[in-house]
Structure formats: structure tokens, C-alpha cells
Write a protein that holds these residues in place. Structure first.
Motif, PDB file in Angstrom:
ATOM      1  N   CYS A  71      49.207  13.417  59.996  1.00 28.95           N
ATOM      2  CA  CYS A  71      47.860  13.690  59.476  1.00 28.95           C
ATOM      3  C   CYS A  71      46.860  12.665  59.999  1.00 28.95           C
ATOM      4  N   SER A  72      47.255  11.410  59.979  1.00 32.33           N
ATOM      5  CA  SER A  72      46.364  10.332  60.404  1.00 32.33           C
ATOM      6  C   SER A  72      46.022  10.429  61.887  1.00 32.33           C
ATOM      7  N   LEU A 129      52.268  11.971  56.746  1.00 31.45           N
ATOM      8  CA  LEU A 129      50.975  11.279  56.713  1.00 31.45           C
ATOM      9  C   LEU A 129      50.643  10.663  58.071  1.00 31.45           C
ATOM     10  N   HIS A 145      42.715  17.494  66.651  1.00 33.53           N
ATOM     11  CA  HIS A 145      42.866  18.499  65.594  1.00 33.53           C
ATOM     12  C   HIS A 145      43.813  19.614  66.029  1.00 33.53           C
ATOM     13  N   MET A 152      44.091  16.263  57.305  1.00 35.47           N
ATOM     14  CA  MET A 152      44.978  15.946  56.183  1.00 35.47           C
ATOM     15  C   MET A 152      45.689  17.167  55.616  1.00 35.47           C
ATOM     16  N   ALA A 198      52.810  20.129  56.449  1.00 36.45           N
ATOM     17  CA  ALA A 198      53.077  19.736  55.056  1.00 36.45           C
ATOM     18  C   ALA A 198      54.343  20.406  54.532  1.00 36.45           C
ATOM     19  N   ASN A 243      47.420  20.511  56.705  1.00 31.43           N
ATOM     20  CA  ASN A 243      47.894  21.264  57.869  1.00 31.43           C
ATOM     21  C   ASN A 243      49.299  21.789  57.617  1.00 31.43           C
TER      22      ASN A 243
END
Length: 349
Positions: A273-274, A270, A10, A279, A284, A281
Motif C-alpha cells: 500500500c505504501s 501495508l 497506482h 491504501m 487486501a 486495493n
């Protein structure tokens, strides 16, 4: 320390932990470069000691005045355009190199770099064959904009948008790569996710290349028809008289190449994110600014195209701009439109 401490995946997309502490490096970087410019070994050490996101951002700022000077000297404002297909891969190569220099697991970054190189090859080739690298060639849209933005305002527009904003945008679109680099400290790659996302990027690049080729084939046949009045390439005379392509992928989307192009950078986001398992953050911003640019530039391009081609407004009403819809048989659409016009004409009589 050039890289932040990453305790969990994270943390890879935590702006306060991975970006804010390194912002001061940006302020002193120019002076440090000047002090070590004559010492190659010192430059290498400075490169390794500087946070990779900060050094990438610094490069985008450094390039902006160069774009301004070259464009003003040549009175050609497509200098950023010539670097568009190259700079994102330069930044991705920078992140991959940083992983290698710091002894991190490099499989994820190597997969990203491979996909990015494929993206650059496709876009660079298409720009080259259209004559984009020929001396004096300039995007026609700049000429049109100069009619509305003149004098000192145009110079300001060149400095702030054409040179600075676009240069920074080409850096910004790769910020998810920084998150992927940080993830290598906690999760070695490549794993199944990396292979899937790299494969998805390559798929969208391939889709863009197919759309490019379909458009190229059409315009080659159209130019041949305009010179010799001979219909070639498997098109009908009506297709070539129309002036724009409506078949193949272009029957599903008005800009399938642009749609796939944007999908490449959405996929990169993505991917970050994965891997980070977050998802929502700050990275983006990468697809957001890219999509905003494409929305604005495509709107302007279509405004010009609609004035040039009589049937384009009908095409706009039948086929979506980016997101593919049901394939439209343009011959049937045209026949239907003509029938409606004929019926309306009879009613008036």
C-alpha cells in the motif's frame, strides 16, 4: 508480455491492469508445460514468458492434489502443515527471481526475501522441535474434526479445505509481493520505506520467536514436573499444575505468537500500500484470508483447551486473544477468583 505496463505506482495494485489480462495464461499453462517438459531451455523460457502471479497460482493448484494423495495414502492430514512455513517464502523467492531475470531493480525484492526467509526459519524450527516432521505426527485438531465429519464428507473436506483452500491461501498471502515486484519498474529500491517495512517484519518474527521460546520453556518444565514432581525453570508449582502458560508475553495476549504471525502479513500488505500509494486495493485479500483462518482455528483450539484445563475460561476472560492488553498477574487473579467463590459459598450457607 509477462508483466503489465506500469505507468504510475497506482497501477501496481490495479487488478484490471495487472491481473485480468494474464488470466488466460493459466488455461494454457498445463499444455505448454507438457509440450516443453523434456526441454530445460524451453521450460526456462516458458517461466520467463508467464506472468509471475499466474505461475505462482498455478503452483498452488498443482500442489493441492499432491497433498490429497499423500494424505489419503498415509491417513495423515498434516501434509500442508509440513509445508506451511516454506511455501510463502517459495512464492516470495519466485517473485525475487523474476525481478532478477527481467533486469529490474532487485533491492526491494531482496529485502522482502530476506525477511521472508527469517520468517520461514523461525516457523520451521519451532515446528521441527515440536516433532511436526516426525513420521506419523499429525495435528490433533484433524482427529477431533474427524469425529464430526465422517466418511465421504471428510474426503470432500480434505480435498476442498485441507488441501486446496490452504494451498491457495499460502499463495494468496503473498500477493502483495507481486505488487512490490511491479513497483520495481517505476520506483527502484530499496528506499527508506522498504527498510522500514522489512525491519517491521523482522521485528514481528522476533516477537513470535520470543513467544515460542517462552511457551517451549514452560512446557519443558511442565513435562519434567509431571515425570519427576520437581519444579524447575523458575516456575511455581501452581504455574505447572495449571497446565498452560500465563506469564511473559502470554500475560498480555493469549496467543502472542499468533498475533505477531498475523502482523507479519498485515505488514507485507501495508508495504505494498505504501509503495503504490493506494491504501484500498485488491491485495487486501492476503491479510483478510489469513486473519479469517486464524480467527477460526484459534476459536476451535481454545474450545478444546477450555475443556482440558479448568482455569482456561478464567484466563480467557482476563487476557485478550490476539491484540495485547494490560499485563495480567495470574496469581492475583486466581486469589481474587478463589475469594469470590469462597464468599459465594458462605452466602449460600
Amino acid at each position: 508480455m509477462a508483466l503489465p505496463v506500469i505507468k504510475t505506482l497506482h497501477d501496481c495494485v490495479n487488478f484490471e491492469k495487472t491481473v485480468v489480462p494474464f488470466i488466460p495464461q493459466l488455461y494454457v499453462l498445463p499444455q505448454q508445460i507438457l509440450q516443453t517438459i523434456s526441454n530445460p531451455r524451453g521450460l526456462v523460457l516458458l517461466y520467463a514468458a508467464t506472468n509471475p502471479l499466474i505461475s505462482a497460482f498455478a503452483l498452488s493448484l498443482f500442489l493441492a492434489p499432491i497433498f490429497v494423495v499423500v494424505s489419503e495414502i498415509n491417513r495423515n492430514y498434516s501434509q500442508v502443515d509440513r509445508c506451511w512455513s516454506l511455501l510463502p517464502t517459495v512464492y516470495n523467492a519466485h517473485y525475487a527471481l523474476y525481478a532478477h531475470l527481467n533486469g529490474l531493480s532487485t533491492g526491494r525484492m531482496d529485502a522482502l526475501l530476506g525477511a521472508s526467509i527469517m520468517w520461514s526459519c523461525r516457523l520451521t524450527f519451532n515446528y521441527w522441535r515440536k516433532g511436526g516432521y516426525q513420521v506419523g505426527v499429525e495435528d490433533y485438531r484433524w482427529k477431533i474434526l474427524q469425529k464430526y465429519i465422517r466418511g465421504p464428507l471428510w474426503f470432500l473436506f480434505n480435498v476442498l479445505f485441507i488441501a486446496l483452500a490452504q494451498s491457495v491461501l499460502l499463495f494468496t498471502v503473498t500477493v502483495p509481493s507481486y505488487a512490490l515486484l511491479l513497483s520495481c519498474r517505476r520506483l527502484p529500491g530499496p528506499n527508506g520505506q522498504d527498510i522500514a517495512f522489512a525491519g517491521a517484519i523482522m521485528f514481528f518474527v522476533t516477537l513470535s520467536a520470543i513467544a515460542d521460546q517462552q511457551q517451549w520453556n514452560y512446557h519443558q518444565a511442565k513435562h519434567h514436573y509431571q515425570k519427576s514432581a520437581k519444579v524447575t525453570g523458575g516456575y511455581l508449582r501452581d504455574d505447572l499444575d495449571r497446565g498452560f502458560l500465563t506469564s511473559g508475553l502470554w500475560s498480555y495476549s493469549r496467543h502472542p505468537n499468533f498475533a505477531a504471525e498475523q502482523s507479519v502479513w498485515i505488514t507485507l500488505f501495508l508495504w505494498a500500500c505504501s509503495i503504490s500509494e493506494v491504501m484500498v486495493n485488491w491485495t487486501a485479500i492476503a491479510p483478510f484470508v489469513y486473519l479469517c483462518l486464524f480467527q477460526a482455528s484459534t476459536w476451535f483450539t481454545e474450545k478444546v483447551t477450555a475443556k482440558k484445563y479448568q482455569e482456561y475460561s478464567e484466563y480467557q476472560s482476563q487476557v485478550r486473544m490476539f491484540v495485547p492488553g494490560p499485563s495480567v498477574n495470574w496469581g492475583k487473579v486466581k486469589d481474587k477468583a478463589q475469594a469470590v467463590k469462597s464468599s459465594e459459598g458462605k452466602k449460600k450457607k
